[in-house]
Write a protein that holds these residues in place. Structure first.
Motif, PDB file in Angstrom:
ATOM      1  N   GLY A   1       0.808  -1.209   0.000  1.00  0.00           N
ATOM      2  CA  GLY A   1       0.000   0.000   0.000  1.00  0.00           C
ATOM      3  C   GLY A   1       0.841   1.258   0.000  1.00  0.00           C
ATOM      4  N   LEU A   2       0.307   2.310  -0.592  1.00  0.00           N
ATOM      5  CA  LEU A   2       0.966   3.616  -0.671  1.00  0.00           C
ATOM      6  C   LEU A   2       0.037   4.679  -0.114  1.00  0.00           C
ATOM      7  N   ASP A   3       0.540   5.496   0.818  1.00  0.00           N
ATOM      8  CA  ASP A   3      -0.186   6.658   1.315  1.00  0.00           C
ATOM      9  C   ASP A   3       0.341   7.875   0.567  1.00  0.00           C
ATOM     10  N   LEU A   4      -0.493   8.437  -0.299  1.00  0.00           N
ATOM     11  CA  LEU A   4      -0.131   9.565  -1.143  1.00  0.00           C
ATOM     12  C   LEU A   4      -0.273  10.866  -0.350  1.00  0.00           C
TER      13      LEU A   4
ATOM     14  N   THR B   1       4.203   2.105   2.134  1.00  0.00           N
ATOM     15  CA  THR B   1       5.070   3.240   1.813  1.00  0.00           C
ATOM     16  C   THR B   1       4.295   4.534   2.026  1.00  0.00           C
ATOM     17  N   GLY B   2       4.943   5.512   2.627  1.00  0.00           N
ATOM     18  CA  GLY B   2       4.396   6.850   2.724  1.00  0.00           C
ATOM     19  C   GLY B   2       5.210   7.790   1.865  1.00  0.00           C
ATOM     20  N   VAL B   3       4.552   8.608   1.049  1.00  0.00           N
ATOM     21  CA  VAL B   3       5.257   9.555   0.185  1.00  0.00           C
ATOM     22  C   VAL B   3       4.720  10.963   0.435  1.00  0.00           C
ATOM     23  N   ASP B   4       5.638  11.923   0.546  1.00  0.00           N
ATOM     24  CA  ASP B   4       5.267  13.316   0.757  1.00  0.00           C
ATOM     25  C   ASP B   4       6.421  14.180   0.262  1.00  0.00           C
ATOM     26  N   PHE B   5       6.128  15.436  -0.115  1.00  0.00           N
ATOM     27  CA  PHE B   5       7.229  16.273  -0.587  1.00  0.00           C
ATOM     28  C   PHE B   5       7.790  17.184   0.497  1.00  0.00           C
ATOM     29  N   SER B   6       7.237  17.096   1.715  1.00  0.00           N
ATOM     30  CA  SER B   6       7.753  17.870   2.837  1.00  0.00           C
ATOM     31  C   SER B   6       8.697  17.012   3.669  1.00  0.00           C
ATOM     32  N   ALA B   7       9.969  17.396   3.703  1.00  0.00           N
ATOM     33  CA  ALA B   7      10.932  16.655   4.511  1.00  0.00           C
ATOM     34  C   ALA B   7      10.587  16.750   5.990  1.00  0.00           C
TER      35      ALA B   7
ATOM     36  N   ARG C   1      10.516  10.837  -0.020  1.00  0.00           N
ATOM     37  CA  ARG C   1      10.242  12.231  -0.332  1.00  0.00           C
ATOM     38  C   ARG C   1      10.098  12.382  -1.843  1.00  0.00           C
ATOM     39  N   ALA C   2       8.924  12.798  -2.297  1.00  0.00           N
ATOM     40  CA  ALA C   2       8.667  12.957  -3.723  1.00  0.00           C
ATOM     41  C   ALA C   2       7.399  13.766  -3.914  1.00  0.00           C
ATOM     42  N   ASP C   3       7.262  14.347  -5.094  1.00  0.00           N
ATOM     43  CA  ASP C   3       6.065  15.081  -5.479  1.00  0.00           C
ATOM     44  C   ASP C   3       5.037  14.095  -6.018  1.00  0.00           C
ATOM     45  N   ALA C   4       3.792  14.228  -5.576  1.00  0.00           N
ATOM     46  CA  ALA C   4       2.736  13.329  -6.040  1.00  0.00           C
ATOM     47  C   ALA C   4       2.511  13.434  -7.541  1.00  0.00           C
ATOM     48  N   ARG C   5       2.959  14.521  -8.149  1.00  0.00           N
ATOM     49  CA  ARG C   5       2.787  14.712  -9.585  1.00  0.00           C
ATOM     50  C   ARG C   5       3.905  14.076 -10.386  1.00  0.00           C
ATOM     51  N   ALA C   6       4.875  13.450  -9.704  1.00  0.00           N
ATOM     52  CA  ALA C   6       5.992  12.772 -10.377  1.00  0.00           C
ATOM     53  C   ALA C   6       6.465  11.644  -9.472  1.00  0.00           C
ATOM     54  N   LEU C   7       5.651  10.610  -9.330  1.00  0.00           N
ATOM     55  CA  LEU C   7       5.947   9.537  -8.387  1.00  0.00           C
ATOM     56  C   LEU C   7       7.078   8.639  -8.897  1.00  0.00           C
ATOM     57  N   PRO C   8       8.045   8.316  -8.037  1.00  0.00           N
ATOM     58  CA  PRO C   8       9.218   7.543  -8.462  1.00  0.00           C
ATOM     59  C   PRO C   8       9.065   6.045  -8.237  1.00  0.00           C
ATOM     60  N   PHE C   9       7.905   5.489  -8.599  1.00  0.00           N
ATOM     61  CA  PHE C   9       7.637   4.082  -8.326  1.00  0.00           C
ATOM     62  C   PHE C   9       7.224   3.355  -9.601  1.00  0.00           C
TER      63      PHE C   9
ATOM     64  N   LEU D   1      -2.358  14.075 -11.923  1.00  0.00           N
ATOM     65  CA  LEU D   1      -2.262  13.418 -10.621  1.00  0.00           C
ATOM     66  C   LEU D   1      -2.832  12.009 -10.683  1.00  0.00           C
ATOM     67  N   PHE D   2      -4.018  11.862 -11.265  1.00  0.00           N
ATOM     68  CA  PHE D   2      -4.638  10.542 -11.340  1.00  0.00           C
ATOM     69  C   PHE D   2      -3.866   9.613 -12.269  1.00  0.00           C
ATOM     70  N   ALA D   3      -3.240  10.161 -13.308  1.00  0.00           N
ATOM     71  CA  ALA D   3      -2.387   9.338 -14.176  1.00  0.00           C
ATOM     72  C   ALA D   3      -1.185   8.809 -13.398  1.00  0.00           C
ATOM     73  N   GLN D   4      -0.639   9.630 -12.496  1.00  0.00           N
ATOM     74  CA  GLN D   4       0.465   9.170 -11.664  1.00  0.00           C
ATOM     75  C   GLN D   4       0.032   8.038 -10.742  1.00  0.00           C
ATOM     76  N   VAL D   5      -1.142   8.174 -10.153  1.00  0.00           N
ATOM     77  CA  VAL D   5      -1.648   7.107  -9.282  1.00  0.00           C
ATOM     78  C   VAL D   5      -1.817   5.824 -10.082  1.00  0.00           C
ATOM     79  N   ARG D   6      -2.400   5.934 -11.264  1.00  0.00           N
ATOM     80  CA  ARG D   6      -2.571   4.741 -12.095  1.00  0.00           C
ATOM     81  C   ARG D   6      -1.226   4.085 -12.400  1.00  0.00           C
ATOM     82  N   SER D   7      -0.202   4.887 -12.633  1.00  0.00           N
ATOM     83  CA  SER D   7       1.098   4.354 -13.040  1.00  0.00           C
ATOM     84  C   SER D   7       1.772   3.516 -11.966  1.00  0.00           C
ATOM     85  N   VAL D   8       1.375   3.692 -10.691  1.00  0.00           N
ATOM     86  CA  VAL D   8       2.041   2.940  -9.622  1.00  0.00           C
ATOM     87  C   VAL D   8       1.202   1.773  -9.128  1.00  0.00           C
ATOM     88  N   LEU D   9      -0.008   1.598  -9.679  1.00  0.00           N
ATOM     89  CA  LEU D   9      -0.880   0.501  -9.263  1.00  0.00           C
ATOM     90  C   LEU D   9      -0.715  -0.716 -10.165  1.00  0.00           C
TER      91      LEU D   9
END
Length: 259
Positions: A59-62, A82-88, A109-117, A141-149
């Motif tokens: 699971g991923l928490d966006l 996995t938890g992803v956020d762009f705030s350190a 640490r990553a931007d939800a608009r460019a997920l590294p998964f 954003l939704f295209a990024q979510v689709r790309s990691v599922l």
């Protein structure tokens, strides 16, 4: 609305005049003592609803913030979270506050608009973050979510019904969004946070365009409005593919940190 351990008015003002990333870095140590954190009843209701639908391996928490949603995933996923956020700053707090037990947890640490998964997740959740995205950003954003599922994967998030026009809640949200629009017109860097921009009809349309099958589940814990509509819905968007198996294992406990 704020506990004594929460931020001062001055601290909130400094945050509001910063960028989104810098603002959350500053707010992170006191974020869990503000009304901006997703309330536990919402987290629990989402976890219960998803537990009834399927089991999940990864699971991923966006936009995970301080990790409240990661605790939900740790009770649903068997292998890893996995938890992803762009705030350190938010991620640092999440690491320190992670609970022991359950599947291993990593923080990225990553931007939800460019997920590294890669497509490695069965479930993506998000809580309270969509006001930080402008309507024109939803397709990406939704295209990024689709790309990691993985095929058959699920994207789920709660959505509160908007307040009735003319109600106190309506005028409060309208006032907040108006102030933010004026602030962003006059000040740089911008701080994108609009409570009224994430609308159900737009969300369903853009999720469908991204290739998801969209369903809505009322969360009965929050009751219904006078017109009979749910106060809170769970949006469940699935990708085509092999459906997830029926639940066969008990829920785990909040996860540990591997970062």
């Amino acid at each position: 609305m704020f506990s004594p351990e929460g931020p001062s008015l001055r601290e909130l003002a400094v945050q509001a005049l910063s960028s989104v990333e810098r603002g959350y870095d500053l707010l992170a140590p006191k974020f869990d003592h503000t009304p901006f954190r997703t309330p536990d009843p919402v987290l629990d209701a989402v976890g219960s609803a998803l537990r009834r639908t399927a089991t999940f391996d990864a699971g991923l928490d966006l936009c995970c913030g301080t990790g409240a949603g990661v605790g939900v995933l740790a009770g649903l996923c068997r292998e890893r979270v996995t938890g992803v956020d762009f705030s350190a700053g938010m991620l640092d707090v999440a690491r320190r506050r992670a609970q022991p037990g359950g599947p291993p947890v990593s923080w990225v640490r990553a931007d939800a608009r460019a997920l590294p998964f890669a497509p490695a997740f069965d479930l993506v959740v998000s809580f309270g973050a969509f006001g930080h995205f402008l309507p024109r950003e939803l397709p990406g954003l939704f295209a990024q979510v689709r790309s990691v599922l993985r095929p058959g994967g699920c994207f789920a998030f709660p959505l509160v019904a908007p307040p009735r026009p003319g109600s106190l809640g309506y005028w409060m949200l309208l006032g907040f969004d108006t102030v933010m629009r004026v602030r962003n017109a006059l000040w740089r860097p911008r701080f994108v946070m609009y409570y009224r921009a994430f609308r159900l009809d737009d969300v369903r349309r853009e999720l469908t365009r991204a290739g998801f099958r969209v369903g809505l589940q009322p969360l009965p814990e929050f009751g219904r409005r006078q017109d009979g509509s749910p106060r809170v819905r769970l949006v469940v968007a699935r990708l085509p593919g092999q459906p997830a198996p029926s639940p066969t294992v008990p829920a785990g406990r909040p996860g540990t940190v591997n970062s």
